[in-house]
Enzyme design. Sequence first.
Site, PDB file in Angstrom:
ATOM      1  N   ASP A  34       0.849  -1.255  -0.116  1.00  9.80           N
ATOM      2  CA  ASP A  34       0.061  -0.115   0.179  1.00  9.80           C
ATOM      3  C   ASP A  34       0.755   1.167  -0.139  1.00  9.80           C
ATOM      4  OD1 ASP A  34       1.009  -0.141   2.522  1.00  9.80           O
ATOM      5  OD2 ASP A  34      -0.920   0.076   3.628  1.00  9.80           O
ATOM      6  N   GLU A  36       3.429   2.177   2.171  1.00 11.44           N
ATOM      7  CA  GLU A  36       3.749   2.539   3.467  1.00 11.44           C
ATOM      8  C   GLU A  36       5.434   1.975   3.677  1.00 11.44           C
ATOM      9  OE1 GLU A  36       1.449   0.714   6.594  1.00 11.44           O
ATOM     10  OE2 GLU A  36      -0.224   1.912   6.354  1.00 11.44           O
ATOM     11  N   ARG A  93      14.442  25.590   2.608  1.00 11.66           N
ATOM     12  CA  ARG A  93      14.302  26.861   1.884  1.00 11.66           C
ATOM     13  C   ARG A  93      12.722  27.464   2.221  1.00 11.66           C
ATOM     14  NH1 ARG A  93      15.630  25.243  -4.174  1.00 11.66           N
ATOM     15  NH2 ARG A  93      15.075  23.146  -3.325  1.00 11.66           N
ATOM     16  N   GLN A  94      11.898  26.637   2.677  1.00 12.26           N
ATOM     17  CA  GLN A  94      10.320  27.107   2.958  1.00 12.26           C
ATOM     18  C   GLN A  94      10.824  27.737   4.535  1.00 12.26           C
ATOM     19  OE1 GLN A  94       7.671  27.301   1.179  1.00 12.26           O
ATOM     20  NE2 GLN A  94       6.485  27.995   2.629  1.00 12.26           N
ATOM     21  N   HIS A 125      20.484  24.950   3.895  1.00 16.71           N
ATOM     22  CA  HIS A 125      20.386  26.401   3.193  1.00 16.71           C
ATOM     23  C   HIS A 125      19.880  27.366   4.477  1.00 16.71           C
ATOM     24  CE1 HIS A 125      19.163  29.158   0.153  1.00 16.71           C
ATOM     25  NE2 HIS A 125      18.179  29.750   1.070  1.00 16.71           N
ATOM     26  N   ASP A 166      24.204  34.988  -5.703  1.00 21.47           N
ATOM     27  CA  ASP A 166      23.315  35.938  -4.779  1.00 21.47           C
ATOM     28  C   ASP A 166      24.088  36.133  -3.550  1.00 21.47           C
ATOM     29  OD1 ASP A 166      22.947  33.477  -3.483  1.00 21.47           O
ATOM     30  OD2 ASP A 166      21.122  33.064  -4.241  1.00 21.47           O
ATOM     31  N   LYS A 189      20.618  38.938  -6.880  1.00 19.88           N
ATOM     32  CA  LYS A 189      19.548  38.258  -7.441  1.00 19.88           C
ATOM     33  C   LYS A 189      18.082  38.564  -6.987  1.00 19.88           C
ATOM     34  CE  LYS A 189      18.503  33.549  -6.504  1.00 19.88           C
ATOM     35  NZ  LYS A 189      18.947  32.189  -6.164  1.00 19.88           N
ATOM     36  N   ASP A 217      27.543  27.965  -5.781  1.00  9.81           N
ATOM     37  CA  ASP A 217      26.202  28.030  -5.050  1.00  9.81           C
ATOM     38  C   ASP A 217      25.866  27.030  -4.201  1.00  9.81           C
ATOM     39  OD1 ASP A 217      23.977  29.522  -4.205  1.00  9.81           O
ATOM     40  OD2 ASP A 217      22.875  29.425  -6.181  1.00  9.81           O
ATOM     41  N   THR A 225      19.407  29.835 -11.651  1.00  9.30           N
ATOM     42  CA  THR A 225      20.270  30.761 -11.016  1.00  9.30           C
ATOM     43  C   THR A 225      21.757  30.989 -11.586  1.00  9.30           C
ATOM     44  OG1 THR A 225      18.926  30.807  -8.986  1.00  9.30           O
ATOM     45  CG2 THR A 225      21.359  31.411  -8.515  1.00  9.30           C
TER      46      THR A 225
HETATM   47  C1  R5P Z   1      18.616  29.851  -2.996  1.00 13.59           C
HETATM   48  O1  R5P Z   1      18.644  30.937  -2.739  1.00 13.59           O
HETATM   49  C2  R5P Z   1      19.676  28.973  -3.354  1.00 13.59           C
HETATM   50  O2  R5P Z   1      20.999  29.525  -2.656  1.00 13.59           O
HETATM   51  C3  R5P Z   1      19.888  28.435  -4.839  1.00 13.59           C
HETATM   52  O3  R5P Z   1      20.546  29.781  -5.377  1.00 13.59           O
HETATM   53  C4  R5P Z   1      18.658  28.108  -5.354  1.00 13.59           C
HETATM   54  O4  R5P Z   1      18.270  27.092  -4.592  1.00 13.59           O
HETATM   55  C5  R5P Z   1      18.878  27.924  -6.820  1.00 13.59           C
HETATM   56  O5  R5P Z   1      17.995  27.261  -7.541  1.00 13.59           O
HETATM   57  P1  R5P Z   1      17.552  27.339  -8.835  1.00 13.59           P
HETATM   58  O6  R5P Z   1      18.782  26.463  -9.442  1.00 13.59           O
HETATM   59  O7  R5P Z   1      16.179  26.616  -9.152  1.00 13.59           O
HETATM   60  O8  R5P Z   1      17.760  28.518  -9.573  1.00 13.59           O
END
Ligand code: R5P
Length: 288
Positions: A34, A36, A93-94, A125, A166, A189, A217, A225
Amino acid sequence: MIILGGTNAQLLAKSVARKKKAKYLPLQVNKFPDGETKLRVPAVVKGKDVVIITSMYPNPDNAMIELIFAIKTAKRLGAKKVTIVAPYLAYMRQDKEFHSGECISARVMGELLSVADRVFAIDPHLHRIKKLKDVFKTNAKAITADPVLANYIKKTHKNAILIGPDWESSQWAAEIAKSIGLKSVILKKKRYTPTKVRIQITGDKSVFKGRDVVIVDDIISTGNTMIEPIKQLKKIGAKNITCIGVHGIFVKNALPRLRKLGVKVITTNTIPNKVSKIDVASVIAKVL
Ligand code: R5P
């Protein structure tokens, strides 16, 4: 110490165990008909220092259940201490309620995984939440892949300019550049949606002309990005462009889209993928 490897990090966990001269076993994880999750800790862990290593990508929800089940089972079986290592820690990220009523997933994930005695995550993150211990109710520490990234860049790019796409990425791009004596530039960014970003190269653009550049990054997800500055850097006349991510998620066709632009892409092995060639086993072994 016994090291248990979860679904998403078995090779890495085995390699950490070798470095620690510890016993290694893969967690036994299957699905009931199922859907699980069925999990078995395949070792006698009573009185032992148990380390569970698994990444939370792919299938972050499954990975979270796997971690909770593994921690609780090891504890029920009498483990002295249970440490989890999430080379890639999902849900970070959330980190706020962007729209009313949304779950602040980072905090809930942190609470749920706090059934462990100790948590380590590689370059989680951290943005609005500044420290990993702010989301966990247990001993939690972020570790960084910077030393292995720096080592790779030092060997392969003697005279490159490092770029952080960024301001958050300066903890990788600027820090690494400083440690190996290279120049770094941090871009601006603005994110409109999960798939749409605008990136601005501020300052003197001519510094990139004819130069090797390395964009660094934490996460490469949709790749946008990276793609935005790559297009601009190519117009300016940068020579060779390399994209380095700690965590290569590469959703959908992100990797072929990047490669089509003629750039080299490489990540660490926190998430196994086709280009995860920079090994973080030493970084994990060091903190255990
Ligand atoms: C967000 O600020 C992280 O540091 C990355 O820059 C971001 O997750 C990259 O996401 P993506 O590849 O979708 O642009």
